[in-house]
Write a protein that holds these residues in place. Structure first.
Motif, PDB file in Angstrom:
ATOM      1  N   ALA A 217      72.403  31.869 -14.828  1.00 36.70           N
ATOM      2  CA  ALA A 217      73.334  31.276 -15.641  1.00 36.70           C
ATOM      3  C   ALA A 217      73.382  30.452 -16.263  1.00 36.70           C
ATOM      4  O   ALA A 217      74.099  30.857 -17.807  1.00 36.70           O
ATOM      5  N   GLU A 218      72.574  29.213 -16.384  1.00 38.47           N
ATOM      6  CA  GLU A 218      72.685  28.807 -18.184  1.00 38.47           C
ATOM      7  C   GLU A 218      71.846  29.499 -18.644  1.00 38.47           C
ATOM      8  O   GLU A 218      72.354  29.708 -20.404  1.00 38.47           O
ATOM      9  N   GLN A 219      71.281  30.474 -18.513  1.00 36.51           N
ATOM     10  CA  GLN A 219      69.736  30.992 -19.374  1.00 36.51           C
ATOM     11  C   GLN A 219      71.117  32.205 -19.749  1.00 36.51           C
ATOM     12  O   GLN A 219      70.517  32.453 -21.589  1.00 36.51           O
ATOM     13  N   ASP A 220      71.486  32.641 -19.052  1.00 33.59           N
ATOM     14  CA  ASP A 220      72.598  33.668 -19.755  1.00 33.59           C
ATOM     15  C   ASP A 220      73.447  33.611 -20.441  1.00 33.59           C
ATOM     16  O   ASP A 220      73.867  33.971 -21.582  1.00 33.59           O
ATOM     17  N   LEU A 221      74.054  32.636 -19.977  1.00 30.96           N
ATOM     18  CA  LEU A 221      75.047  31.577 -21.243  1.00 30.96           C
ATOM     19  C   LEU A 221      74.620  31.461 -22.967  1.00 30.96           C
ATOM     20  O   LEU A 221      74.922  31.342 -24.036  1.00 30.96           O
TER      21      LEU A 221
ATOM     22  N   THR B 104      71.992  32.975 -23.801  1.00 28.08           N
ATOM     23  CA  THR B 104      72.030  34.068 -25.064  1.00 28.08           C
ATOM     24  C   THR B 104      72.485  34.910 -24.995  1.00 28.08           C
ATOM     25  O   THR B 104      72.542  34.753 -26.190  1.00 28.08           O
ATOM     26  N   GLU B 105      73.479  34.531 -24.450  1.00 32.10           N
ATOM     27  CA  GLU B 105      74.812  35.176 -25.175  1.00 32.10           C
ATOM     28  C   GLU B 105      75.647  34.438 -26.189  1.00 32.10           C
ATOM     29  O   GLU B 105      76.143  35.140 -27.710  1.00 32.10           O
ATOM     30  N   ALA B 106      75.089  32.995 -26.186  1.00 35.13           N
ATOM     31  CA  ALA B 106      75.757  32.279 -27.343  1.00 35.13           C
ATOM     32  C   ALA B 106      74.749  32.331 -28.755  1.00 35.13           C
ATOM     33  O   ALA B 106      75.320  31.910 -28.877  1.00 35.13           O
ATOM     34  N   THR B 107      73.765  32.431 -28.203  1.00 33.87           N
ATOM     35  CA  THR B 107      73.222  32.971 -28.781  1.00 33.87           C
ATOM     36  C   THR B 107      72.412  34.183 -29.727  1.00 33.87           C
ATOM     37  O   THR B 107      71.307  34.466 -31.192  1.00 33.87           O
TER      38      THR B 107
END
Length: 71
Positions: free
Chosen positions: A53-57, A59-62
């Motif tokens: 979930a943190e990695q997805d966040l 990825t979405e933010a960057t």
């Protein structure tokens, strides 16, 4: 003392109270180990889910292309 029971020339003694308790003790130990393994597995699974979930966040933010633009 318990008398042996003949079964085809072999003698077996009846289980004594301590044998029964020892058998239950082993079953309790196995159950405890299983429960600890299950809890450990659950904790590892939850940590992996949190990391994803943190990695997805991140990825979405960057991401250079905003989501929903269709590009």
């Amino acid at each position: 003392m318990h008398e042996g029971v003949s079964t085809g020339g072999l003698y077996h003694r009846a289980p004594v109270g301590s044998d029964v308790v020892e058998g239950r003790g082993n079953a309790v130990k196995k159950l405890l180990l299983f429960a600890l393994a299950a809890i450990g597995g659950l904790l590892v699974y939850r940590q992996i889910q949190a990391d994803r979930a943190e990695q997805d966040l991140w990825t979405e933010a960057t991401d250079s292309v905003p989501a929903g633009t269709g590009v």
